[in-house]
Design a protein around this motif. Structure first.
Motif, PDB file in Angstrom:
ATOM      1  N   SER A 147      -6.291   2.073   2.061  1.00  0.00           N
ATOM      2  CA  SER A 147      -5.057   1.631   1.404  1.00  0.00           C
ATOM      3  C   SER A 147      -5.306   1.186  -0.039  1.00  0.00           C
ATOM      4  O   SER A 147      -4.372   1.131  -0.840  1.00  0.00           O
ATOM      5  CB  SER A 147      -4.403   0.503   2.192  1.00  0.00           C
ATOM      6  N   ASP A 148      -6.570   0.907  -0.377  1.00  0.00           N
ATOM      7  CA  ASP A 148      -6.892   0.517  -1.753  1.00  0.00           C
ATOM      8  C   ASP A 148      -6.513   1.604  -2.752  1.00  0.00           C
ATOM      9  O   ASP A 148      -6.220   1.311  -3.913  1.00  0.00           O
ATOM     10  CB  ASP A 148      -8.391   0.213  -1.890  1.00  0.00           C
ATOM     11  N   ALA A 149      -6.488   2.852  -2.303  1.00  0.00           N
ATOM     12  CA  ALA A 149      -6.158   3.975  -3.194  1.00  0.00           C
ATOM     13  C   ALA A 149      -4.719   3.906  -3.696  1.00  0.00           C
ATOM     14  O   ALA A 149      -4.392   4.508  -4.722  1.00  0.00           O
ATOM     15  CB  ALA A 149      -6.392   5.301  -2.470  1.00  0.00           C
ATOM     16  N   LEU A 150      -3.835   3.163  -3.014  1.00  0.00           N
ATOM     17  CA  LEU A 150      -2.432   3.091  -3.427  1.00  0.00           C
ATOM     18  C   LEU A 150      -2.168   2.003  -4.471  1.00  0.00           C
ATOM     19  O   LEU A 150      -1.143   2.046  -5.158  1.00  0.00           O
ATOM     20  CB  LEU A 150      -1.533   2.863  -2.211  1.00  0.00           C
ATOM     21  N   ILE A 151      -3.070   1.050  -4.621  1.00  0.00           N
ATOM     22  CA  ILE A 151      -2.875  -0.030  -5.588  1.00  0.00           C
ATOM     23  C   ILE A 151      -2.882   0.553  -7.002  1.00  0.00           C
ATOM     24  O   ILE A 151      -3.704   1.400  -7.335  1.00  0.00           O
ATOM     25  CB  ILE A 151      -3.967  -1.118  -5.437  1.00  0.00           C
ATOM     26  N   GLU A 152      -1.932   0.112  -7.815  1.00  0.00           N
ATOM     27  CA  GLU A 152      -1.726   0.561  -9.200  1.00  0.00           C
ATOM     28  C   GLU A 152      -1.164   1.979  -9.290  1.00  0.00           C
ATOM     29  O   GLU A 152      -1.059   2.514 -10.399  1.00  0.00           O
ATOM     30  CB  GLU A 152      -3.007   0.427 -10.051  1.00  0.00           C
ATOM     31  N   GLN A 153      -0.806   2.581  -8.165  1.00  0.00           N
ATOM     32  CA  GLN A 153      -0.183   3.911  -8.205  1.00  0.00           C
ATOM     33  C   GLN A 153       1.291   3.769  -8.592  1.00  0.00           C
ATOM     34  O   GLN A 153       1.971   2.842  -8.176  1.00  0.00           O
ATOM     35  CB  GLN A 153      -0.279   4.604  -6.835  1.00  0.00           C
ATOM     36  N   ARG A 154       1.776   4.693  -9.396  1.00  0.00           N
ATOM     37  CA  ARG A 154       3.201   4.705  -9.772  1.00  0.00           C
ATOM     38  C   ARG A 154       3.949   5.443  -8.672  1.00  0.00           C
ATOM     39  O   ARG A 154       3.469   6.451  -8.151  1.00  0.00           O
ATOM     40  CB  ARG A 154       3.392   5.395 -11.119  1.00  0.00           C
ATOM     41  N   ILE A 155       5.101   4.918  -8.315  1.00  0.00           N
ATOM     42  CA  ILE A 155       5.894   5.494  -7.225  1.00  0.00           C
ATOM     43  C   ILE A 155       7.357   5.589  -7.641  1.00  0.00           C
ATOM     44  O   ILE A 155       7.779   4.947  -8.613  1.00  0.00           O
ATOM     45  CB  ILE A 155       5.791   4.621  -5.942  1.00  0.00           C
ATOM     46  N   MET A 156       8.095   6.400  -6.914  1.00  0.00           N
ATOM     47  CA  MET A 156       9.549   6.466  -7.073  1.00  0.00           C
ATOM     48  C   MET A 156      10.158   6.206  -5.699  1.00  0.00           C
ATOM     49  O   MET A 156       9.748   6.807  -4.717  1.00  0.00           O
ATOM     50  CB  MET A 156       9.983   7.830  -7.615  1.00  0.00           C
ATOM     51  N   VAL A 157      11.116   5.291  -5.673  1.00  0.00           N
ATOM     52  CA  VAL A 157      11.777   4.919  -4.426  1.00  0.00           C
ATOM     53  C   VAL A 157      13.281   4.996  -4.641  1.00  0.00           C
ATOM     54  O   VAL A 157      13.790   4.574  -5.687  1.00  0.00           O
ATOM     55  CB  VAL A 157      11.377   3.486  -3.996  1.00  0.00           C
ATOM     56  N   ARG A 158      13.975   5.534  -3.650  1.00  0.00           N
ATOM     57  CA  ARG A 158      15.437   5.605  -3.739  1.00  0.00           C
ATOM     58  C   ARG A 158      16.023   4.393  -3.016  1.00  0.00           C
ATOM     59  O   ARG A 158      15.855   4.227  -1.821  1.00  0.00           O
ATOM     60  CB  ARG A 158      15.975   6.868  -3.088  1.00  0.00           C
ATOM     61  N   PHE A 159      16.711   3.526  -3.780  1.00  0.00           N
ATOM     62  CA  PHE A 159      17.375   2.352  -3.223  1.00  0.00           C
ATOM     63  C   PHE A 159      18.871   2.632  -3.130  1.00  0.00           C
ATOM     64  O   PHE A 159      19.477   3.157  -4.075  1.00  0.00           O
ATOM     65  CB  PHE A 159      17.149   1.124  -4.103  1.00  0.00           C
ATOM     66  N   GLU A 160      19.450   2.254  -1.985  1.00  0.00           N
ATOM     67  CA  GLU A 160      20.889   2.421  -1.802  1.00  0.00           C
ATOM     68  C   GLU A 160      21.620   1.629  -2.878  1.00  0.00           C
ATOM     69  O   GLU A 160      21.261   0.501  -3.176  1.00  0.00           O
ATOM     70  CB  GLU A 160      21.298   1.939  -0.410  1.00  0.00           C
ATOM     71  N   HIS A 161      22.628   2.205  -3.459  1.00  0.00           N
ATOM     72  CA  HIS A 161      23.485   1.628  -4.506  1.00  0.00           C
ATOM     73  C   HIS A 161      22.811   1.564  -5.878  1.00  0.00           C
ATOM     74  O   HIS A 161      23.421   1.142  -6.833  1.00  0.00           O
ATOM     75  CB  HIS A 161      23.996   0.231  -4.137  1.00  0.00           C
ATOM     76  N   TYR A 162      21.517   1.927  -5.987  1.00  0.00           N
ATOM     77  CA  TYR A 162      20.845   1.928  -7.277  1.00  0.00           C
ATOM     78  C   TYR A 162      20.328   3.305  -7.642  1.00  0.00           C
ATOM     79  O   TYR A 162      20.188   3.620  -8.799  1.00  0.00           O
ATOM     80  CB  TYR A 162      19.659   0.945  -7.291  1.00  0.00           C
TER      81      TYR A 162
END
Length: 149
Positions: free
Chosen positions: A93-108
């Motif tokens: 799971s250390d590989a995910l730290i500092e990774q840029r992500i895109m998340v779809r939030f409802e209403h945003y």
């Protein structure tokens, strides 16, 4: 013959008392009915769906979610992180730290963020889902947002 003036006065007093008693009973009954009607109205509102939803307002105002535009430095991939990477107790799971992500939030809509930390405390949840990472999103001015797996 002598007139008994006390008799009509007693009848008038009794009549007045009886009318006052009736009026008092009617006021109490009216107050009880109003309280009952108020309770029924409140109970009905608790189970009633909203007249206008966020989606309805968006339709009327012509608001639609913007299409997903992939920002520079991102690419759409079919692969999600592995189960091992999503487990914060696993070294993978250390590989995910500092990774840029895109998340779809409802209403945003879609938001760009950065994974900032792992959460190893199994008691930390959002709507009963265990939280495994914390991410910072550009839209929340640096406030941390939990991400559930």
């Amino acid at each position: 013959r002598r007139l008994d003036r006390s008799r009509p006065a007693l009848d008038l007093r009794a009549y007045t008392r009886a009318r006052a008693s009736e009026a008092r009973e009617l006021r109490l009954r009216a107050a009880a009915l109003q309280a009952q009607a108020r309770e029924e109205a409140e109970a009905a509102l608790e189970h009633e769906e909203p007249l206008v939803t966020f989606e309805d307002a968006g339709d009327v105002l012509g608001m639609v979610e913007a299409p997903l535009l992939v920002p520079d430095g991102f690419k759409v991939v079919a692969a999600s992180p592995t189960e091992e990477q999503l487990d914060p107790t696993n070294p993978a799971s250390d590989a995910l730290i500092e990774q840029r992500i895109m998340v779809r939030f409802e209403h945003y809509g879609w938001c760009v963020g950065t994974v900032t930390a792992k959460v190893n405390d199994g008691r930390r949840t959002i709507e009963r889902d265990r939280v495994n990472f914390v991410a910072k999103f550009d839209v929340d001015n640096g406030a941390a947002t939990d991400l559930s797996s």
